[in-house]
Motif scaffolding. Sequence first.
Motif, PDB file in Angstrom:
ATOM      1  N   ASN A 168      36.783-104.341-145.935  1.00 34.32           N
ATOM      2  CA  ASN A 168      38.153-103.870-146.173  1.00 34.32           C
ATOM      3  C   ASN A 168      38.118-102.622-147.041  1.00 34.32           C
ATOM      4  O   ASN A 168      38.290-102.685-148.252  1.00 34.32           O
ATOM      5  CB  ASN A 168      38.953-104.924-146.952  1.00 34.32           C
ATOM      6  CG  ASN A 168      39.282-106.134-146.127  1.00 34.32           C
ATOM      7  OD1 ASN A 168      39.577-106.022-144.943  1.00 34.32           O
ATOM      8  ND2 ASN A 168      39.234-107.285-146.762  1.00 34.32           N
ATOM      9  N   VAL A 207      39.414-104.777-139.988  1.00 35.84           N
ATOM     10  CA  VAL A 207      38.955-106.143-139.709  1.00 35.84           C
ATOM     11  C   VAL A 207      39.934-107.131-140.313  1.00 35.84           C
ATOM     12  O   VAL A 207      40.477-106.885-141.389  1.00 35.84           O
ATOM     13  CB  VAL A 207      37.554-106.380-140.324  1.00 35.84           C
ATOM     14  CG1 VAL A 207      36.498-105.533-139.638  1.00 35.84           C
ATOM     15  CG2 VAL A 207      37.533-106.113-141.826  1.00 35.84           C
ATOM     16  N   ASP A 208      40.186-108.246-139.638  1.00 35.46           N
ATOM     17  CA  ASP A 208      41.145-109.201-140.205  1.00 35.46           C
ATOM     18  C   ASP A 208      40.891-110.628-139.719  1.00 35.46           C
ATOM     19  O   ASP A 208      40.890-110.887-138.516  1.00 35.46           O
ATOM     20  CB  ASP A 208      42.577-108.773-139.836  1.00 35.46           C
ATOM     21  CG  ASP A 208      43.632-109.456-140.711  1.00 35.46           C
ATOM     22  OD1 ASP A 208      43.265-110.212-141.617  1.00 35.46           O
ATOM     23  OD2 ASP A 208      44.837-109.204-140.467  1.00 35.46           O
ATOM     24  N   ARG A 209      40.678-111.499-140.640  1.00 30.80           N
ATOM     25  CA  ARG A 209      40.735-112.958-140.454  1.00 30.80           C
ATOM     26  C   ARG A 209      40.531-113.573-141.844  1.00 30.80           C
ATOM     27  O   ARG A 209      39.487-113.344-142.478  1.00 30.80           O
ATOM     28  CB  ARG A 209      39.658-113.489-139.503  1.00 30.80           C
ATOM     29  CG  ARG A 209      39.557-115.013-139.557  1.00 30.80           C
ATOM     30  CD  ARG A 209      38.656-115.603-138.490  1.00 30.80           C
ATOM     31  NE  ARG A 209      39.440-116.148-137.393  1.00 30.80           N
ATOM     32  CZ  ARG A 209      38.933-116.713-136.308  1.00 30.80           C
ATOM     33  NH1 ARG A 209      37.628-116.804-136.153  1.00 30.80           N
ATOM     34  NH2 ARG A 209      39.720-117.195-135.360  1.00 30.80           N
ATOM     35  N   ILE A 210      41.485-114.328-142.311  1.00 27.97           N
ATOM     36  CA  ILE A 210      41.334-114.964-143.620  1.00 27.97           C
ATOM     37  C   ILE A 210      40.253-116.032-143.503  1.00 27.97           C
ATOM     38  O   ILE A 210      40.358-116.960-142.695  1.00 27.97           O
ATOM     39  CB  ILE A 210      42.667-115.563-144.109  1.00 27.97           C
ATOM     40  CG1 ILE A 210      43.683-114.440-144.343  1.00 27.97           C
ATOM     41  CG2 ILE A 210      42.448-116.372-145.387  1.00 27.97           C
ATOM     42  CD1 ILE A 210      45.091-114.923-144.657  1.00 27.97           C
ATOM     43  N   LYS A 273      47.029-102.934-142.953  1.00 26.61           N
ATOM     44  CA  LYS A 273      46.227-104.088-143.391  1.00 26.61           C
ATOM     45  C   LYS A 273      45.978-104.044-144.904  1.00 26.61           C
ATOM     46  O   LYS A 273      46.207-105.025-145.625  1.00 26.61           O
ATOM     47  CB  LYS A 273      44.897-104.086-142.617  1.00 26.61           C
ATOM     48  CG  LYS A 273      43.799-104.958-143.191  1.00 26.61           C
ATOM     49  CD  LYS A 273      43.997-106.406-142.858  1.00 26.61           C
ATOM     50  CE  LYS A 273      43.206-107.390-143.692  1.00 26.61           C
ATOM     51  NZ  LYS A 273      41.779-107.254-143.777  1.00 26.61           N
ATOM     52  N   LEU A 277      48.640-106.465-146.327  1.00 26.10           N
ATOM     53  CA  LEU A 277      47.947-107.757-146.435  1.00 26.10           C
ATOM     54  C   LEU A 277      47.135-107.833-147.729  1.00 26.10           C
ATOM     55  O   LEU A 277      47.404-108.652-148.598  1.00 26.10           O
ATOM     56  CB  LEU A 277      47.058-108.005-145.207  1.00 26.10           C
ATOM     57  CG  LEU A 277      46.476-109.432-145.130  1.00 26.10           C
ATOM     58  CD1 LEU A 277      46.223-109.851-143.689  1.00 26.10           C
ATOM     59  CD2 LEU A 277      45.219-109.635-145.949  1.00 26.10           C
ATOM     60  N   ASN A 278      46.139-106.952-147.880  1.00 25.41           N
ATOM     61  CA  ASN A 278      45.209-107.141-149.003  1.00 25.41           C
ATOM     62  C   ASN A 278      45.875-106.988-150.374  1.00 25.41           C
ATOM     63  O   ASN A 278      45.639-107.801-151.279  1.00 25.41           O
ATOM     64  CB  ASN A 278      44.014-106.192-148.875  1.00 25.41           C
ATOM     65  CG  ASN A 278      43.161-106.503-147.652  1.00 25.41           C
ATOM     66  OD1 ASN A 278      43.037-105.689-146.752  1.00 25.41           O
ATOM     67  ND2 ASN A 278      42.600-107.692-147.584  1.00 25.41           N
ATOM     68  N   HIS A 281      48.092-109.935-150.994  1.00 21.42           N
ATOM     69  CA  HIS A 281      47.238-111.099-151.253  1.00 21.42           C
ATOM     70  C   HIS A 281      46.844-111.134-152.733  1.00 21.42           C
ATOM     71  O   HIS A 281      46.947-112.173-153.395  1.00 21.42           O
ATOM     72  CB  HIS A 281      45.974-110.945-150.387  1.00 21.42           C
ATOM     73  CG  HIS A 281      45.502-112.193-149.721  1.00 21.42           C
ATOM     74  ND1 HIS A 281      44.390-112.196-148.917  1.00 21.42           N
ATOM     75  CD2 HIS A 281      45.946-113.464-149.743  1.00 21.42           C
ATOM     76  CE1 HIS A 281      44.186-113.416-148.459  1.00 21.42           C
ATOM     77  NE2 HIS A 281      45.112-114.207-148.947  1.00 21.42           N
ATOM     78  N   ARG A 354      39.016-116.587-155.007  1.00 20.96           N
ATOM     79  CA  ARG A 354      38.411-115.653-154.059  1.00 20.96           C
ATOM     80  C   ARG A 354      39.237-114.374-153.940  1.00 20.96           C
ATOM     81  O   ARG A 354      38.713-113.272-153.959  1.00 20.96           O
ATOM     82  CB  ARG A 354      38.269-116.305-152.670  1.00 20.96           C
ATOM     83  CG  ARG A 354      37.565-115.409-151.662  1.00 20.96           C
ATOM     84  CD  ARG A 354      37.577-115.981-150.256  1.00 20.96           C
ATOM     85  NE  ARG A 354      38.826-115.785-149.555  1.00 20.96           N
ATOM     86  CZ  ARG A 354      39.197-114.653-148.951  1.00 20.96           C
ATOM     87  NH1 ARG A 354      38.396-113.604-148.961  1.00 20.96           N
ATOM     88  NH2 ARG A 354      40.356-114.561-148.334  1.00 20.96           N
ATOM     89  N   VAL A 355      40.557-114.549-153.849  1.00 23.45           N
ATOM     90  CA  VAL A 355      41.391-113.386-153.544  1.00 23.45           C
ATOM     91  C   VAL A 355      41.636-112.523-154.787  1.00 23.45           C
ATOM     92  O   VAL A 355      41.791-111.310-154.686  1.00 23.45           O
ATOM     93  CB  VAL A 355      42.718-113.856-152.897  1.00 23.45           C
ATOM     94  CG1 VAL A 355      43.624-112.681-152.604  1.00 23.45           C
ATOM     95  CG2 VAL A 355      42.432-114.641-151.621  1.00 23.45           C
TER      96      VAL A 355
HETATM   97  O1  LIG Z   1      42.658-110.144-149.461  1.00 21.54           O
HETATM   98  C1  LIG Z   1      41.427-110.827-149.450  1.00 21.54           C
HETATM   99  C2  LIG Z   1      40.740-110.577-148.122  1.00 21.54           C
HETATM  100  O2  LIG Z   1      39.426-111.085-148.162  1.00 21.54           O
HETATM  101  C3  LIG Z   1      41.502-111.176-146.943  1.00 21.54           C
HETATM  102  O3  LIG Z   1      41.319-112.569-146.890  1.00 21.54           O
HETATM  103  C4  LIG Z   1      41.080-110.551-145.657  1.00 21.54           C
HETATM  104  O4  LIG Z   1      41.078-109.167-145.740  1.00 21.54           O
HETATM  105  C5  LIG Z   1      41.902-111.030-144.475  1.00 21.54           C
HETATM  106  O5  LIG Z   1      41.466-110.385-143.322  1.00 21.54           O
END
Ligand SMILES: OC[C@@H](O)C(O)[C@H](O)CO
Length: 470
Positions: A168, A207-210, A273, A277-278, A281, A354-355
């Motif tokens: 990421n 890239v994306d998948r939690i 993304k 998302l990040n 998160h 983790r996040v």
């Molecule tokens: O924001 C934390 C990342 O590791 C996240 O889980 C990931 O980028 C989702 O694709």
Amino acid sequence: MNVILHLGLGSFHRAHLAVYLHELIQSGDTGWQLAGGNTRPDMAETIAALAAQGGAYTLETISPAGEHRYTRITSIRQVIPYTPDLAGLIAQGASSDTKIISFTVTEAGYYLDAQNRLDLATFADLRADLDAARAGQPGSTIYGALTALLRARMKSGAGPVTLLNCDNLRHNGDRSRGGLLQFIELVGDAALLAWVQTNTTSPNAMVDRITPRPTPDVRERVLAATGVDDPAALMGESFIQWVIEDRFIAGRPAWETVGVEMVQSVDAYEEAKIRLLNATHSCIAWAGTLVGYLYIHEGTHDPAIRQMAFDYVTDDTIPVLDTPEKPCPLNLPQYRDVVLDRFGNPAIRDTNQRVAMDGFSKIPGFIAPTIRERLAAGATIDSVAMLPALFLAYLQVWHRGGIPYTYQDQAMDPAVAHAICDAADPVAAFCADAPLWGELAGDARLVDAVRRASARVTAFVAAHPGAGAR
Ligand SMILES: OC[C@@H](O)C(O)[C@H](O)CO
Ligand SMILES: NC(=O)c1ccc[n+]([C@@H]2O[C@H](COP(=O)([O-])OP(=O)(O)OC[C@H]3O[C@@H](n4cnc5c(N)ncnc54)[C@H](O)[C@@H]3O)[C@@H](O)[C@H]2O)c1
């Protein structure tokens, strides 16, 4: 047989690239396979378990509706054990079978400053790798490892190879390539520099998948569902996405047949993304930790935290990503809502630990660009300022020893972080930190906004039942 050599056999790689390749192989297209290993002596148990299983493992995926699926992933055909001389990785990298070298070494594994220069002043392991490379030895960073692999490949005459970044990182291909070329230049190997410039490409990719860190209950569920006791089992959400710029110098698998989006430019996808998302998160992880939650879904369902995340995206982020001059091809409000739904899935049980990690890489990478662009447009930054204010409050709890788990941050200098928290004016000290803010460091508009946001964070924590105990 064509080989993709992957550096960094962490959870994400095994829930993402390896899965797309597995699906391709299952569809009957068997021309490619994976080999991989780590450039550092970590994850020893998982690597040993994978090696003992010939690279195979079971992936559990869970949909938002709670549907569990179990798949034996068999695309990794060679697990290369770690040795300090990286002999196995170098031999595979120098083989003409290898056409792609891919990697996931985390956001913090690139050691770049705000100007995309290698930050040698801050990172001792980078300096150590540079010394090693000058002496012809490999190192543990992505640059030290790639330099050794590509040197051997040049000598062996194995031909061009694509360097495929799966982390990421904004413009992940371009930026890691820039770091690698600087590294080789500093090593003083002009022949290798010229070879890499001509014989490699570095597509950008989103890239994306939690993929949470696997916990023992994943192994138990896999055993119960499949009868296989798999110490390398892991779990991810059912959602998966990969968008790649189609610039592969030595060929590639026909990934488009299994859902990978091959595009000319990944810009719009990666900005959506990284920022929607990040950054969101991290916001939820820092805020959730402050009020005693352990899991991402808990914070996502807390109305106050959800509102902060929603406002950050709606007020300050979408307006800079979707402008009349540069309309965004993606439906960003819909993207935001889907992301919040994904975060809210209780079955994923992704941890705040983790996040929340690597804030010192994520503030400059995921959050500072929105602040910079809002300020450049003369716009307010009150909603986005909540994110650094949450991180500062989180850092202060860490400083007092109050985080209920280990906080990991490869880019953080603990002495600097403690000094920020001990300062007479922590907001000013935090906003003056150049590695976090680049040229924005000390900007009065940033300091004022983070100060106002910090007052809101204090009120948010105080308003949470039980928060005073933490
Ligand atoms: O924001 C934390 C990342 O590791 C996240 O889980 C990931 O980028 C989702 O694709
Ligand atoms: N887990 C996810 O949800 C997810 C989703 C999308 C993208 N990613 C990307 O993948 C990365 C790894 O996530 P993961 O879940 O696989 O983590 P992980 O902890 O399971 O694996 C991390 C990997 O990176 C390597 N590594 C770490 N720091 C390094 C360094 N400084 N130099 C060289 N190698 C280093 C480790 O050896 C290991 O192989 C993330 O940081 C992110 O960029 C993760």
